[in-house]
Design a protein around this motif. Structure first.
Motif, PDB file in Angstrom:
ATOM      1  N   LYS A 172      -1.277   5.815   4.837  1.00 48.45           N
ATOM      2  CA  LYS A 172      -1.389   7.259   4.627  1.00 48.45           C
ATOM      3  C   LYS A 172      -0.458   8.019   5.575  1.00 48.45           C
ATOM      4  N   HIS A 173      -0.511   7.676   6.857  1.00 48.84           N
ATOM      5  CA  HIS A 173       0.305   8.392   7.842  1.00 48.84           C
ATOM      6  C   HIS A 173       1.790   8.119   7.652  1.00 48.84           C
TER       7      HIS A 173
ATOM      8  N   ARG B 225       0.840  -1.204   0.000  1.00 46.49           N
ATOM      9  CA  ARG B 225       0.000   0.000   0.000  1.00 46.49           C
ATOM     10  C   ARG B 225       0.875   1.254   0.000  1.00 46.49           C
TER      11      ARG B 225
ATOM     12  N   ASP C 149      -4.986   1.038   5.356  1.00 43.88           N
ATOM     13  CA  ASP C 149      -5.029   2.233   4.498  1.00 43.88           C
ATOM     14  C   ASP C 149      -4.644   3.482   5.291  1.00 43.88           C
ATOM     15  N   GLU C 150      -5.181   3.600   6.502  1.00 48.27           N
ATOM     16  CA  GLU C 150      -4.875   4.759   7.341  1.00 48.27           C
ATOM     17  C   GLU C 150      -3.408   4.773   7.750  1.00 48.27           C
TER      18      GLU C 150
ATOM     19  N   ILE D 191       2.954  10.170   4.620  1.00 46.45           N
ATOM     20  CA  ILE D 191       3.014  11.599   4.935  1.00 46.45           C
ATOM     21  C   ILE D 191       4.210  11.911   5.827  1.00 46.45           C
TER      22      ILE D 191
ATOM     23  N   ASP E   1       1.144   4.138  -2.896  1.00 46.38           N
ATOM     24  CA  ASP E   1       0.840   5.529  -2.533  1.00 46.38           C
ATOM     25  C   ASP E   1       2.017   6.444  -2.857  1.00 46.38           C
TER      26      ASP E   1
END
Length: 217
Positions: free
Chosen positions: A201-202, A40, A197-198, A205, A44
């Motif tokens: 994302k973190h 993932r 997924d969360e 970032i 991303d």
């Protein structure tokens, strides 16, 4: 259009070009593990536009099996190496290693930011070795702190002070960032795609924030 207006437009476009040049992809991120979370993150990171990484290193010796649904959703074939699937997906950016990191090959990690996301078995000793290697070579390592849980409320903090599975690392000093739910397998809650997924994302970032600071000059 007046000469002055043409001049202003020219200057504006020149400024935009300078800014665009500054946001060209730079640096390398290393992903240790290409499982449900690692893949993932890799996908991303490939989507990041203006200011991402120039290269993505991925280490994993495993092959795609029936349970690797997220890989297969993106076209991976059963029996193929997980990292080879990503290499074929974007060969210009992906540097694939068909091996797991150990003490003998740890120096192959060359990323400015290192994302430690492998799982299964007793990974604590090699995870700690990777963190120490990154500290000694001026890299920044980011790890996980639990992926279980119904509620994908993700916490970000230092490994020395955060509660959860990361406590087993027994970090003696601060400086190792971790991301996760803080929950254990004993909490008897599943690993859901929403939590992964969360977390992806973190982790992405945070890696981009760190890259910006490391390579801003």
């Amino acid at each position: 259009m007046s000469i002055l207006n043409k001049y202003i437009i020219c200057v504006v476009f020149m400024d935009i070009k300078v800014l665009e040049d500054k946001l060209k992809p730079k640096g390398t991120v290393s992903i240790i593990g290409c499982g449900r979370l690692g893949v993932r993150m890799a996908l991303d990171l490939l989507e990041v536009h203006r200011g991402g990484f120039e290269k993505i290193q991925i280490f994993d010796a495993a092959r795609i099996d029936q349970n690797d649904v997220v890989h297969r959703k993106h076209g991976a074939k059963l029996g193929d190496y997980k990292v080879n699937f990503l290499k074929e997906f974007f060969p210009e950016k992906i540097e694939a290693f068909f091996e797991d990191i150990n003490e003998e090959n740890i120096e192959k990690i060359t990323g400015d930011v290192v994302l430690i996301v492998f799982a299964g078995g007793n990974t604590l000793p090699i995870r700690k070795k990777i963190v120490e290697y990154c500290k000694n070579t001026k890299k920044v390592a980011i790890g996980t702190n639990g992926v279980f849980g119904f509620d994908p409320a993700i916490k970000i903090g230092d490994a020395k002070t955060e509660k959860g599975p990361v406590e087993f690392l027994k970090m003696e000093s601060e400086g190792h960032l971790v991301v996760g739910t803080g929950k254990f397998i004993k909490d008897m809650e599943p690993i859901t795609p929403y939590t992964l997924d969360e977390m992806a994302k973190h982790l992405v970032i945070e890696s981009l924030k760190i890259k910006k600071e490391l390579l801003k000059n």
